[in-house]
Design an enzyme around this catalytic site. Structure first.
Site, mmCIF file in Angstrom:
data_model
loop_
_atom_site.group_PDB
_atom_site.id
_atom_site.type_symbol
_atom_site.label_atom_id
_atom_site.label_comp_id
_atom_site.label_asym_id
_atom_site.label_seq_id
_atom_site.Cartn_x
_atom_site.Cartn_y
_atom_site.Cartn_z
ATOM 1 N N GLN A 66 0.834 -1.197 0.000
ATOM 2 C CA GLN A 66 0.000 0.000 0.000
ATOM 3 C C GLN A 66 0.871 1.251 0.000
ATOM 4 O O GLN A 66 1.762 1.394 0.836
ATOM 5 C CB GLN A 66 -0.946 0.060 1.198
ATOM 6 C CG GLN A 66 -1.909 1.253 1.054
ATOM 7 C CD GLN A 66 -2.848 1.442 2.219
ATOM 8 O OE1 GLN A 66 -2.412 1.801 3.308
ATOM 9 N NE2 GLN A 66 -4.137 1.220 1.986
ATOM 10 N N CYS A 96 -6.810 6.820 4.871
ATOM 11 C CA CYS A 96 -6.202 7.089 6.175
ATOM 12 C C CYS A 96 -6.517 8.521 6.602
ATOM 13 O O CYS A 96 -6.288 9.465 5.840
ATOM 14 C CB CYS A 96 -4.695 6.878 6.110
ATOM 15 S SG CYS A 96 -3.870 7.131 7.703
ATOM 16 N N HIS A 167 -13.710 1.048 3.029
ATOM 17 C CA HIS A 167 -13.958 1.084 4.465
ATOM 18 C C HIS A 167 -15.292 1.797 4.641
ATOM 19 O O HIS A 167 -15.411 2.976 4.334
ATOM 20 C CB HIS A 167 -12.830 1.835 5.178
ATOM 21 C CG HIS A 167 -12.958 1.814 6.668
ATOM 22 N ND1 HIS A 167 -11.880 1.988 7.498
ATOM 23 C CD2 HIS A 167 -14.013 1.658 7.495
ATOM 24 C CE1 HIS A 167 -12.269 1.930 8.756
ATOM 25 N NE2 HIS A 167 -13.570 1.737 8.764
ATOM 26 N N ASN A 207 -14.788 -3.407 3.942
ATOM 27 C CA ASN A 207 -13.907 -3.355 5.103
ATOM 28 C C ASN A 207 -14.580 -2.506 6.175
ATOM 29 O O ASN A 207 -15.369 -1.627 5.874
ATOM 30 C CB ASN A 207 -12.557 -2.746 4.679
ATOM 31 C CG ASN A 207 -11.648 -2.410 5.841
ATOM 32 O OD1 ASN A 207 -11.217 -1.267 5.984
ATOM 33 N ND2 ASN A 207 -11.343 -3.373 6.675
ATOM 34 N N GLY A 208 -14.252 -2.803 7.433
ATOM 35 C CA GLY A 208 -14.725 -1.974 8.526
ATOM 36 C C GLY A 208 -15.595 -2.735 9.509
ATOM 37 O O GLY A 208 -16.739 -3.062 9.198
ATOM 38 N N GLY A 209 -15.061 -3.027 10.698
ATOM 39 C CA GLY A 209 -15.854 -3.603 11.770
ATOM 40 C C GLY A 209 -16.252 -5.052 11.601
ATOM 41 O O GLY A 209 -17.061 -5.566 12.371
ATOM 42 N N GLY A 229 -9.764 -6.269 9.557
ATOM 43 C CA GLY A 229 -8.774 -5.352 10.103
ATOM 44 C C GLY A 229 -8.339 -5.749 11.492
ATOM 45 O O GLY A 229 -7.704 -6.779 11.690
ATOM 46 N N ARG A 230 -8.724 -4.929 12.471
ATOM 47 C CA ARG A 230 -8.247 -5.148 13.842
ATOM 48 C C ARG A 230 -8.614 -6.519 14.393
ATOM 49 O O ARG A 230 -7.868 -7.090 15.182
ATOM 50 C CB ARG A 230 -8.805 -4.052 14.751
ATOM 51 C CG ARG A 230 -8.081 -2.720 14.595
ATOM 52 C CD ARG A 230 -8.829 -1.616 15.313
ATOM 53 N NE ARG A 230 -10.093 -1.327 14.661
ATOM 54 C CZ ARG A 230 -11.091 -0.662 15.229
ATOM 55 N NH1 ARG A 230 -10.974 -0.244 16.470
ATOM 56 N NH2 ARG A 230 -12.202 -0.413 14.556
#
Length: 334
Positions: A66, A96, A167, A207-209, A229-230
């Site tokens: 990236q 970002c 995201h 993406n996201g959560g 992700g996390r």
């Protein structure tokens, strides 16, 4: 070239987290999901220590680089350098929200300039044969996502980008910290699903959560791929069933202790090169989440890995404190 399957499940680029040590570790758990580097700026690629910034172990494939930037010619040059290092994909960061990227006119602030992003994509595609993709938000600040997201998608598609990773949150560049931007803006999954319906010829990754593979399955009814992700960093074992569930690969799933033993030769090689133990062990703290003894595992590593001269015995001693379920799968919290 990457195939559709390589992108079905991926692990997001995460600053300070998805470095080469983490990616090698994740690859021991799952063979097929696409892994991403942390964002690397074009200035760093063009003027920095390329071996340190871009080097990776061949075992990490498939792996994507990236890039962060907004100057088309510089992005083209950086993309060519990345392809030369062997990356399978070059991705442009348009998501970002940190102060650093705003001051440099890249990241999420580029949501306001879809045609500049398109020029960047064109400049990168001219220089490389591997896919060039874009990762964005659904909008920034006072933008209307139903206008901003399709505008970005159309612009990059016309520039030849075949894959858009979304995201599914806005980024608030004024009023929220980067950390708050990962949680506070509400998720809008239906908008991303709608984008795919409206642009069926474009590959859309959501993406996201998203925290589990079951959630990924639900999204795959609407989009082409799911980026974790996390959740994949903090509880990497959620990837253990990815090969079987999404890639028709029925190889025996290793136990968590197997993963530790497979990681140790890599750690020994890196220690011999001067890498600090803590630089590697910080990525494995979530491996035993949900197992009896997981807290003791984390504590032992956190207390001992940073010490001068610490070696692989720290990892083995920590792993010995954990009892793993026979099935290798635990979902209950510790």
């Amino acid at each position: 070239m990457l195939t559709y399957k390589a992108k079905t499940i991926s692990v997001a680029p995460m600053m300070d987290w998805t470095d080469r040590h983490d990616r090698f570790f994740l690859r021991l758990i799952a063979r097929h999901p696409l892994l991403y580097t942390e964002m690397v700026t074009t200035a760093a690629v063009l003027h920095g220590d390329r071996a340190r910034l871009l080097g990776f172990d061949p075992a990490e494939h498939p792996v994507a680089l990236q890039l962060g930037g907004s100057e088309p010619a510089e992005l083209g040059e950086a993309a060519a350098i990345g392809e030369g290092f062997g990356y399978d994909e070059i991705n442009l960061n348009v998501g970002c929200p940190s102060d650093r990227v705003q001051s440099g006119r890249f990241g999420a602030c580029l949501m306001r300039e879809p045609y500049l992003v398109a020029r960047c994509v064109e400049a990168m595609r001219v220089r490389v044969a591997v896919p060039v993709t874009v990762k964005c938000r659904i909008g920034v600040d006072d933008q209307e996502p139903r206008e901003a997201l399709p505008a970005m998608a159309r612009a990059v598609r016309e520039a030849g980008c075949e894959t858009l990773i979304v995201h599914a949150r806005k980024a608030w560049l004024e009023g929220l910290s980067p950390k708050e931007n990962r949680d506070v803006p509400p998720l809008d999954y239906p908008l991303v699903h709608e984008l795919k319906r409206d642009m069926p010829g474009m590959e859309i990754i959501i993406n996201g959560g998203i925290a589990t593979l079951d959630e990924a399955v639900a999204h795959l009814a609407h989009v082409d791929g799911v980026m974790l992700g996390r959740a994949a960093y903090q509880n990497p074992w959620i990837l253990a069933e990815a090969d079987r569930r999404f890639y028709d690969d029925d190889h025996p799933v290793p136990t968590r202790h197997d993963v530790i033993e497979s990681f140790i030769p890599y750690v020994e090689r890196e220690l011999a090169r001067g890498t600090h133990l803590h630089a590697m062990t910080r990525h494995i703290l979530g491996l035993f989440q949900g197992c009896p003894g997981a807290r003791a595992f984390r504590r032992h590593i956190s207390e001992n890995a940073p010490r001068a001269g610490a070696g692989v015995e720290v990892i083995r001693d920590a792993a010995a404190l954990v009892r793993e379920p026979v099935s290798g799968i635990l979902t209950a919290a510790e």
